[in-house]
Design a protein around this motif. Sequence first.
Motif, PDB file in Angstrom:
ATOM      1  N   ARG A 127       0.810  -1.227   0.000  1.00 50.64           N
ATOM      2  CA  ARG A 127       0.000   0.000   0.000  1.00 50.64           C
ATOM      3  C   ARG A 127       0.839   1.270   0.000  1.00 50.64           C
ATOM      4  NH1 ARG A 127      -4.785  -1.071   4.405  1.00 50.64           N
ATOM      5  NH2 ARG A 127      -6.026  -2.493   3.144  1.00 50.64           N
ATOM      6  N   LEU A 128       2.127   1.099   0.180  1.00 51.22           N
ATOM      7  CA  LEU A 128       3.005   2.272   0.271  1.00 51.22           C
ATOM      8  C   LEU A 128       3.444   2.702  -1.129  1.00 51.22           C
ATOM      9  CD1 LEU A 128       4.663   4.183   2.155  1.00 51.22           C
ATOM     10  CD2 LEU A 128       6.510   2.496   2.004  1.00 51.22           C
ATOM     11  N   GLU A 129       3.115   3.938  -1.480  1.00 54.58           N
ATOM     12  CA  GLU A 129       3.540   4.477  -2.776  1.00 54.58           C
ATOM     13  C   GLU A 129       4.899   5.147  -2.589  1.00 54.58           C
ATOM     14  OE1 GLU A 129       1.836   7.069  -6.545  1.00 54.58           O
ATOM     15  OE2 GLU A 129       0.858   7.275  -4.602  1.00 54.58           O
ATOM     16  N   VAL A 130       5.941   4.458  -3.058  1.00 54.70           N
ATOM     17  CA  VAL A 130       7.320   4.909  -2.811  1.00 54.70           C
ATOM     18  C   VAL A 130       7.741   5.962  -3.834  1.00 54.70           C
ATOM     19  CG1 VAL A 130       9.697   4.128  -2.504  1.00 54.70           C
ATOM     20  CG2 VAL A 130       7.845   2.644  -1.854  1.00 54.70           C
ATOM     21  N   LEU A 131       7.277   5.832  -5.065  1.00 50.75           N
ATOM     22  CA  LEU A 131       7.520   6.847  -6.098  1.00 50.75           C
ATOM     23  C   LEU A 131       6.166   7.369  -6.571  1.00 50.75           C
ATOM     24  CD1 LEU A 131      10.324   5.074  -8.203  1.00 50.75           C
ATOM     25  CD2 LEU A 131      10.624   6.746  -6.366  1.00 50.75           C
ATOM     26  N   GLN A 132       6.003   8.681  -6.515  1.00 48.68           N
ATOM     27  CA  GLN A 132       4.681   9.265  -6.772  1.00 48.68           C
ATOM     28  C   GLN A 132       4.693  10.172  -7.993  1.00 48.68           C
ATOM     29  OE1 GLN A 132       2.864  10.887  -3.212  1.00 48.68           O
ATOM     30  NE2 GLN A 132       3.990   9.500  -1.888  1.00 48.68           N
ATOM     31  N   GLY A 133       5.120   9.587  -9.122  1.00 52.09           N
ATOM     32  CA  GLY A 133       5.064  10.360 -10.366  1.00 52.09           C
ATOM     33  C   GLY A 133       6.345  11.130 -10.637  1.00 52.09           C
ATOM     34  N   ILE A 134       7.448  10.400 -10.726  1.00 53.01           N
ATOM     35  CA  ILE A 134       8.759  11.036 -10.966  1.00 53.01           C
ATOM     36  C   ILE A 134       8.887  11.389 -12.449  1.00 53.01           C
ATOM     37  CG2 ILE A 134      11.269  10.720 -10.887  1.00 53.01           C
ATOM     38  CD1 ILE A 134      10.078  10.844  -8.109  1.00 53.01           C
ATOM     39  N   ASP A 135       9.219  12.647 -12.701  1.00 55.09           N
ATOM     40  CA  ASP A 135       9.392  13.181 -14.052  1.00 55.09           C
ATOM     41  C   ASP A 135      10.774  13.819 -14.123  1.00 55.09           C
ATOM     42  OD1 ASP A 135       7.648  13.157 -16.237  1.00 55.09           O
ATOM     43  OD2 ASP A 135       6.194  14.400 -15.194  1.00 55.09           O
ATOM     44  N   LEU A 136      11.676  13.257 -14.901  1.00 55.73           N
ATOM     45  CA  LEU A 136      12.987  13.912 -15.040  1.00 55.73           C
ATOM     46  C   LEU A 136      13.700  13.390 -16.277  1.00 55.73           C
ATOM     47  CD1 LEU A 136      15.309  11.664 -14.013  1.00 55.73           C
ATOM     48  CD2 LEU A 136      14.502  12.371 -11.773  1.00 55.73           C
ATOM     49  N   GLU A 137      14.709  14.135 -16.684  1.00 53.93           N
ATOM     50  CA  GLU A 137      15.538  13.745 -17.829  1.00 53.93           C
ATOM     51  C   GLU A 137      17.011  13.906 -17.481  1.00 53.93           C
ATOM     52  OE1 GLU A 137      14.831  15.561 -21.621  1.00 53.93           O
ATOM     53  OE2 GLU A 137      12.710  14.991 -21.641  1.00 53.93           O
ATOM     54  N   VAL A 138      17.801  12.953 -17.943  1.00 55.96           N
ATOM     55  CA  VAL A 138      19.249  13.014 -17.770  1.00 55.96           C
ATOM     56  C   VAL A 138      19.878  13.026 -19.162  1.00 55.96           C
ATOM     57  CG1 VAL A 138      21.285  11.874 -16.790  1.00 55.96           C
ATOM     58  CG2 VAL A 138      19.070  11.691 -15.615  1.00 55.96           C
ATOM     59  N   ALA A 139      20.658  14.049 -19.442  1.00 56.64           N
ATOM     60  CA  ALA A 139      21.275  14.173 -20.769  1.00 56.64           C
ATOM     61  C   ALA A 139      22.523  13.303 -20.861  1.00 56.64           C
ATOM     62  CB  ALA A 139      21.645  15.639 -21.021  1.00 56.64           C
ATOM     63  N   PRO A 140      22.900  12.894 -22.084  1.00 57.82           N
ATOM     64  CA  PRO A 140      24.158  12.168 -22.239  1.00 57.82           C
ATOM     65  C   PRO A 140      25.331  12.975 -21.668  1.00 57.82           C
ATOM     66  CG  PRO A 140      22.909  12.128 -24.282  1.00 57.82           C
ATOM     67  CD  PRO A 140      22.197  13.079 -23.369  1.00 57.82           C
ATOM     68  N   LYS A 141      26.261  12.272 -21.031  1.00 60.90           N
ATOM     69  CA  LYS A 141      27.481  12.849 -20.432  1.00 60.90           C
ATOM     70  C   LYS A 141      27.206  13.706 -19.204  1.00 60.90           C
ATOM     71  CE  LYS A 141      30.268  12.618 -24.588  1.00 60.90           C
ATOM     72  NZ  LYS A 141      31.317  13.207 -25.388  1.00 60.90           N
ATOM     73  N   GLU A 142      25.977  13.708 -18.725  1.00 59.43           N
ATOM     74  CA  GLU A 142      25.629  14.520 -17.560  1.00 59.43           C
ATOM     75  C   GLU A 142      25.906  13.747 -16.267  1.00 59.43           C
ATOM     76  OE1 GLU A 142      22.175  17.714 -17.075  1.00 59.43           O
ATOM     77  OE2 GLU A 142      21.360  15.691 -17.170  1.00 59.43           O
ATOM     78  N   VAL A 143      26.353  14.476 -15.243  1.00 60.91           N
ATOM     79  CA  VAL A 143      26.429  13.914 -13.890  1.00 60.91           C
ATOM     80  C   VAL A 143      25.201  14.434 -13.141  1.00 60.91           C
ATOM     81  CG1 VAL A 143      27.751  13.763 -11.745  1.00 60.91           C
ATOM     82  CG2 VAL A 143      28.948  13.853 -13.945  1.00 60.91           C
ATOM     83  N   PHE A 144      24.267  13.522 -12.908  1.00 62.01           N
ATOM     84  CA  PHE A 144      22.958  13.876 -12.358  1.00 62.01           C
ATOM     85  C   PHE A 144      22.916  13.373 -10.914  1.00 62.01           C
ATOM     86  CE2 PHE A 144      18.415  13.561 -11.659  1.00 62.01           C
ATOM     87  CZ  PHE A 144      17.866  14.561 -12.447  1.00 62.01           C
ATOM     88  N   VAL A 145      22.776  14.289  -9.973  1.00 62.06           N
ATOM     89  CA  VAL A 145      22.864  13.936  -8.554  1.00 62.06           C
ATOM     90  C   VAL A 145      21.471  13.949  -7.928  1.00 62.06           C
ATOM     91  CG1 VAL A 145      23.910  14.554  -6.342  1.00 62.06           C
ATOM     92  CG2 VAL A 145      25.166  14.969  -8.464  1.00 62.06           C
ATOM     93  N   ILE A 146      21.185  12.907  -7.134  1.00 57.94           N
ATOM     94  CA  ILE A 146      19.911  12.830  -6.404  1.00 57.94           C
ATOM     95  C   ILE A 146      20.221  12.842  -4.913  1.00 57.94           C
ATOM     96  CG2 ILE A 146      17.786  11.518  -6.025  1.00 57.94           C
ATOM     97  CD1 ILE A 146      18.196  10.188  -8.739  1.00 57.94           C
ATOM     98  N   VAL A 147      19.635  13.804  -4.206  1.00 55.96           N
ATOM     99  CA  VAL A 147      19.811  13.874  -2.758  1.00 55.96           C
ATOM    100  C   VAL A 147      18.442  13.850  -2.090  1.00 55.96           C
ATOM    101  CG1 VAL A 147      21.973  15.164  -2.994  1.00 55.96           C
ATOM    102  CG2 VAL A 147      19.838  16.419  -2.627  1.00 55.96           C
ATOM    103  N   GLY A 148      18.474  13.547  -0.791  1.00 54.08           N
ATOM    104  CA  GLY A 148      17.219  13.527  -0.035  1.00 54.08           C
ATOM    105  C   GLY A 148      17.354  12.630   1.174  1.00 54.08           C
ATOM    106  N   PRO A 149      16.386  12.707   2.095  1.00 53.39           N
ATOM    107  CA  PRO A 149      16.464  11.891   3.312  1.00 53.39           C
ATOM    108  C   PRO A 149      16.262  10.415   3.017  1.00 53.39           C
ATOM    109  CG  PRO A 149      14.357  13.032   3.199  1.00 53.39           C
ATOM    110  CD  PRO A 149      15.172  13.551   2.067  1.00 53.39           C
ATOM    111  N   SER A 150      16.615   9.573   3.976  1.00 56.31           N
ATOM    112  CA  SER A 150      16.360   8.135   3.852  1.00 56.31           C
ATOM    113  C   SER A 150      14.861   7.910   3.675  1.00 56.31           C
ATOM    114  CB  SER A 150      16.820   7.407   5.111  1.00 56.31           C
ATOM    115  OG  SER A 150      18.214   7.504   5.215  1.00 56.31           O
ATOM    116  N   GLY A 151      14.530   6.945   2.813  1.00 60.15           N
ATOM    117  CA  GLY A 151      13.111   6.627   2.607  1.00 60.15           C
ATOM    118  C   GLY A 151      12.394   7.539   1.634  1.00 60.15           C
ATOM    119  N   SER A 152      13.166   8.408   0.937  1.00 55.60           N
ATOM    120  CA  SER A 152      12.511   9.349   0.014  1.00 55.60           C
ATOM    121  C   SER A 152      12.264   8.745  -1.366  1.00 55.60           C
ATOM    122  CB  SER A 152      13.347  10.623  -0.114  1.00 55.60           C
ATOM    123  OG  SER A 152      14.663  10.323  -0.523  1.00 55.60           O
ATOM    124  N   GLY A 153      12.815   7.525  -1.613  1.00 49.96           N
ATOM    125  CA  GLY A 153      12.583   6.874  -2.902  1.00 49.96           C
ATOM    126  C   GLY A 153      13.760   6.935  -3.854  1.00 49.96           C
TER     127      GLY A 153
END
Length: 255
Positions: free
Chosen positions: A18-44
Amino acid sequence: MTATPMVKAELVHKWFGRLEVLQGIDLEVAPKEVFVIVGPSGSGKSTFLRCINHLEKVDAGRLSVDGQLVGYHERGGKLHEMREKDVAEQRRSIGMVFQRFNLFPHMTVIENVMEAPITVRGEAKAVVRDRALKLLDRVGLSDKRENYPAQLSGGQQQRVAIARALAMQPKLMLFDEPTSALDPELVGEVLDVMRQLADEGMTMIVVTHEMGFAREVGDALVFMDGGVVVEAGDPRDVLTNPQHARTKAFLSKVL
């Protein structure tokens, strides 16, 4: 003509029961890009990373790597799950480095690096060995090639894990908190290898708590919380001048 995104997520949802861990993630990563994701534990964050190479299945939305849907074929406007064999084929072009190094303890360092190209791809041993030696040199561990994982520090093991992922010649590298299991003095040696990869133009998605690395090496950054992207932008802008109260609260604890 704009380049095809290396990763494109469109309204990606993921449930665990019943737990919705990802709630509609929309993003793009370009070729050769360093894409960083930060956030608290349990954020998905880690769940999203695992969806990119189909270690977790997406429950709704679409996720593609280099223009190809991950884990699904589209027929007549509907998505049909791929056979495991085809998923495995897709996964070969995506390298992943985990918090825990997951090296084979009964194999030497060079055997760990050579294993996948030989067994998965059926490449010639001599060719793979030559590549493995170059990769170990690249991560500063050519002198440890005949050692076993238990004889290495955590930082050295993680550098071997990076070399092992690179041995498959991936077009995309995923890093899931690669330094969080390391003693503080060993973190730098792993981040140095990642910086070098970034300089060489490797497309990377990095889930990390290392804000210095995010600021210095990242091309784009998203802050996730509660399964959504709260804020996104240039790492230096987001880290210096966050716009959302939730981002501010998080950064006040980690910076």
